[in-house]
Design a protein around this motif. Structure first.
Motif, short mmCIF file in Angstrom:
data_model
loop_
_atom_site.label_atom_id
_atom_site.label_comp_id
_atom_site.label_asym_id
_atom_site.label_seq_id
_atom_site.Cartn_x
_atom_site.Cartn_y
_atom_site.Cartn_z
N ILE A 131 1.51 0.69 -42.49
CA ILE A 131 1.66 0.18 -41.13
C ILE A 131 2.82 0.91 -40.48
CG2 ILE A 131 2.08 -1.84 -39.69
CD1 ILE A 131 -0.52 -2.03 -41.29
N GLY A 132 2.55 1.67 -39.43
CA GLY A 132 3.59 2.39 -38.72
C GLY A 132 4.10 1.58 -37.54
N ILE A 133 5.42 1.60 -37.33
CA ILE A 133 6.03 0.90 -36.21
C ILE A 133 6.92 1.89 -35.46
CG2 ILE A 133 7.52 -1.00 -35.46
CD1 ILE A 133 6.66 -2.52 -37.96
N CYS A 134 6.51 2.21 -34.24
CA CYS A 134 7.27 3.13 -33.40
C CYS A 134 8.01 2.34 -32.35
CB CYS A 134 6.31 4.13 -32.74
SG CYS A 134 7.11 5.28 -31.59
N GLY A 135 9.23 2.74 -32.09
CA GLY A 135 10.01 2.09 -31.04
C GLY A 135 11.26 2.88 -30.75
N ALA A 136 11.67 2.90 -29.52
CA ALA A 136 12.86 3.65 -29.13
C ALA A 136 14.11 3.07 -29.77
CB ALA A 136 12.99 3.63 -27.60
N GLN A 137 15.19 3.82 -29.69
CA GLN A 137 16.47 3.35 -30.23
C GLN A 137 16.82 2.00 -29.60
OE1 GLN A 137 19.40 6.39 -29.55
NE2 GLN A 137 18.79 7.55 -31.34
N GLY A 138 17.23 1.07 -30.45
CA GLY A 138 17.67 -0.22 -29.97
C GLY A 138 16.56 -1.21 -29.70
N SER A 139 15.30 -0.85 -30.00
CA SER A 139 14.19 -1.75 -29.68
C SER A 139 13.98 -2.85 -30.72
CB SER A 139 12.89 -0.94 -29.52
OG SER A 139 12.58 -0.23 -30.70
N GLY A 140 14.69 -2.77 -31.84
CA GLY A 140 14.60 -3.83 -32.84
C GLY A 140 13.67 -3.54 -33.99
N PRO A 159 10.70 -1.13 -21.55
CA PRO A 159 10.25 -1.11 -20.16
C PRO A 159 10.53 0.19 -19.42
CG PRO A 159 12.15 -2.56 -20.43
CD PRO A 159 11.73 -2.16 -21.79
N SER A 160 11.55 0.94 -19.86
CA SER A 160 11.90 2.19 -19.18
C SER A 160 12.93 2.94 -20.02
CB SER A 160 12.50 1.92 -17.79
OG SER A 160 13.76 1.26 -17.93
N TRP A 161 13.12 4.21 -19.69
CA TRP A 161 14.14 4.99 -20.38
C TRP A 161 15.54 4.44 -20.10
CZ3 TRP A 161 15.77 7.73 -24.13
CH2 TRP A 161 16.99 8.39 -24.04
N SER A 162 15.79 3.99 -18.87
CA SER A 162 17.13 3.49 -18.55
C SER A 162 17.49 2.29 -19.41
CB SER A 162 17.24 3.14 -17.06
OG SER A 162 16.33 2.11 -16.72
N VAL A 163 16.51 1.45 -19.73
CA VAL A 163 16.76 0.31 -20.59
C VAL A 163 17.07 0.78 -22.01
CG1 VAL A 163 15.71 -1.73 -21.66
CG2 VAL A 163 15.42 -1.32 -19.22
N VAL A 164 16.36 1.80 -22.48
CA VAL A 164 16.64 2.36 -23.81
C VAL A 164 18.09 2.84 -23.88
CG1 VAL A 164 16.08 4.21 -25.44
CG2 VAL A 164 14.25 3.00 -24.23
N ALA A 165 18.54 3.52 -22.84
CA ALA A 165 19.92 4.01 -22.81
C ALA A 165 20.90 2.84 -22.88
CB ALA A 165 20.14 4.84 -21.54
N THR A 166 20.59 1.76 -22.19
CA THR A 166 21.45 0.56 -22.23
C THR A 166 21.46 -0.04 -23.62
OG1 THR A 166 21.02 0.08 -19.89
CG2 THR A 166 21.79 -1.74 -21.27
#
Length: 265
Positions: free
Chosen positions: A26-35, A197-204
């Motif tokens: 099972i692969g789980i992809c998520g940006a930095q900080g997504s949990g 939701p967006s790249w700006s949120v990922v940066a936050t």
């Protein structure tokens, strides 16, 4: 941070439906900080409690050694000294681990020590048991496809404009993603995307992680300027994933700014 209990329950039900009689990745992809890490730990704990033989692996655990990345930085582009983008992972190692688990063999699970910026000694790696039933495999770009050549022409941020003006770094990373990484990603049976939701949120989110480390007195903590530069290494591919992966992931979990679950699709 704790995993959303409702999401954990939903994913456990999905995994049960997806699981075959043998081994399932099972692969789980998520940006930095997504949990991702928190979610994987919760899922693994619940699966183990149900008697499922489960193992966990992060794409981060497959980073090339520091020596190998320094060589890549000298021979290809200096930005490859920073771990993270395609080209900085040991894909052969990942394929060997998944190959062993697919055959029902016990397998050492690589671990990377971010404090020393190097692979942990093999004596410190945990072992997946024989006949492992589920591997939870997570990573910030897990399952991503390459960009079209035309998309690589123009820099998308100051890092690319100032430190990769000719596009050598981003083209090499994209070529790696198009080749070796696809062989690894092909071993994933089901792919879940935690969609920010967006790249700006990922940066936050990434700055929040570093703020937490500063509060705890962590070693090698970056200041805000350092974080701002660091995350630009990941911006291009993160934007690409958010734009394209919902069309082919087996399940997309849409997250809000506070990592709340907005919906599934």
């Amino acid at each position: 941070m704790t995993a959303d209990s409702g999401l954990v329950g939903t994913l456990l039900a999905r995994i049960e439906r997806w699981r075959g009689p043998g081994f399932t990745t099972i692969g789980i992809c998520g940006a930095q900080g997504s949990g991702k890490s928190t979610l994987v730990a919760a899922l693994a704990g619940q699966l183990a409690a149900q008697g499922v033989r489960v193992a966990t692996l992060s794409l981060d655990d497959l980073y090339l050694t520091r020596t190998a990345r320094q060589r890549l930085a000298r021979e290809v582009h200096p930005l490859f000294a920073t771990r993270g983008v395609p080209g900085t992972h040991d894909i052969a190692l990942g394929l060997a681990v998944l190959g062993a688990l697919t055959q029902g063999e016990p397998a050492p699970l690589p671990r990377f020590d971010k404090a020393s910026d190097d692979r942990a000694p093999e004596s410190q790696w945990p072992r997946a048991p024989a006949d492992t039933q589920v591997l939870l495999f997570e990573g910030w770009c897990l399952g991503a496809g390459p960009q079209a050549e035309a998309a690589l022409a123009e820099p998308i941020n100051a890092l690319e404009a100032n430190e990769d003006p000719q596009g050598i770094w981003r083209r090499h990373a994209n070529a790696a993603l198009a080749e070796d990484y696809q062989r690894l990603f092909a071993r994933i049976d089901r792919l879940i995307l935690l969609a920010a939701p967006s790249w700006s949120v990922v940066a936050t989110w990434r700055e929040q992680q570093e703020t937490d480390l500063r509060t705890k007195g962590g070693a090698a903590v970056m200041d805000p300027a350092g974080v701002a530069r660091f995350i630009q290494h990941y911006e291009r591919l993160t934007r690409h994933i958010l734009a394209t992966m919902p069309a082919y992931a087996d399940l997309t979990v849409r997250l809000g700014p506070e990592r709340e679950v907005l919906g599934l699709g």
